[in-house]
Design an enzyme around this catalytic site. Sequence first.
Site, mmCIF file in Angstrom:
data_model
loop_
_atom_site.group_PDB
_atom_site.id
_atom_site.type_symbol
_atom_site.label_atom_id
_atom_site.label_comp_id
_atom_site.label_asym_id
_atom_site.label_seq_id
_atom_site.Cartn_x
_atom_site.Cartn_y
_atom_site.Cartn_z
ATOM 1 N N ASP A 189 -5.214 8.175 10.642
ATOM 2 C CA ASP A 189 -3.850 7.750 10.912
ATOM 3 C C ASP A 189 -3.362 8.237 12.264
ATOM 4 O O ASP A 189 -3.677 9.344 12.703
ATOM 5 C CB ASP A 189 -2.914 8.277 9.822
ATOM 6 C CG ASP A 189 -3.256 7.713 8.456
ATOM 7 O OD1 ASP A 189 -3.517 6.499 8.389
ATOM 8 O OD2 ASP A 189 -3.280 8.468 7.475
ATOM 9 N N GLU A 232 0.856 -1.178 0.000
ATOM 10 C CA GLU A 232 0.000 0.000 0.000
ATOM 11 C C GLU A 232 0.899 1.238 0.000
ATOM 12 O O GLU A 232 1.701 1.430 0.915
ATOM 13 C CB GLU A 232 -0.901 0.013 1.228
ATOM 14 C CG GLU A 232 -1.916 -1.108 1.242
ATOM 15 C CD GLU A 232 -2.719 -1.124 2.529
ATOM 16 O OE1 GLU A 232 -2.700 -0.111 3.257
ATOM 17 O OE2 GLU A 232 -3.348 -2.148 2.817
#
Length: 253
Positions: free
Chosen positions: A56, A45
Amino acid sequence: MNRINKKMQEDKKLLSIYFTAGYPSLNDTVKIIQDLEANGIDMIEIGLPFSDPLADGPTIQDSSTTALKNGMTTEILFEQLKGIRKTVSIPLIVMGYFNPMLQYGVEAFCAKCHEIGIDGIIMPDLPLDVYQEDYETIFKKYGLLNIFLITPQTSEERIRQLDAASDGFIYMVSSASVTGSKSGFGTAQESYFARIAGLKLANPQIVGFGIKDKETFQQAIKSAKGAIIGSAFIKYLTANGVQSIGDFVSRIR
């Protein structure tokens, strides 16, 4: 057949790695991808840095901030990757947020991904209904799989909707928290993994968030097809640079 679909058919548990494009240095992207494949990683990814990465944790947020300061942009990433299929054969997925994709132009973004050889896209902030109404035909036109996320709080009804809309795999978030915030998996998470496996979904599941070492990788793959490591790999890059990536991989498998 899309490379992701082919990979999911392999008779093995999969290890995927996430990293932020343009980190630690602007031009590290291709070397990291090549070294990861050379060391047996099954899928990668590629994180497209964004100034407000809500899903995140601090490690990936910091890497995104650094990458942006380094000068990474969507256009530069595409330029870096334009010859990647000459040396790399495993599935490549672009993971990011919808705003940069929208600014670039959704169809132009998808066309460029197809031209480069990207296999899928993960956009956590692109809702299913918006995707289906406005963008699904574009993704399919360019052979891109849109990977959806589920969490422990996602209802079974919603999970089955996402499964029906998916082709490739389901990204199974291990907890409701942000990336990189867990030290290990407890009984609640292991029960969640087993519960999802019991649903017998059409698409295999890959676990993300909280996988950082061999122990958590093994926990994750008991009930799932594979697992994704992000924050722990970025911490390794922060400490060691792009050298000896094989050392990191050997600690997981």
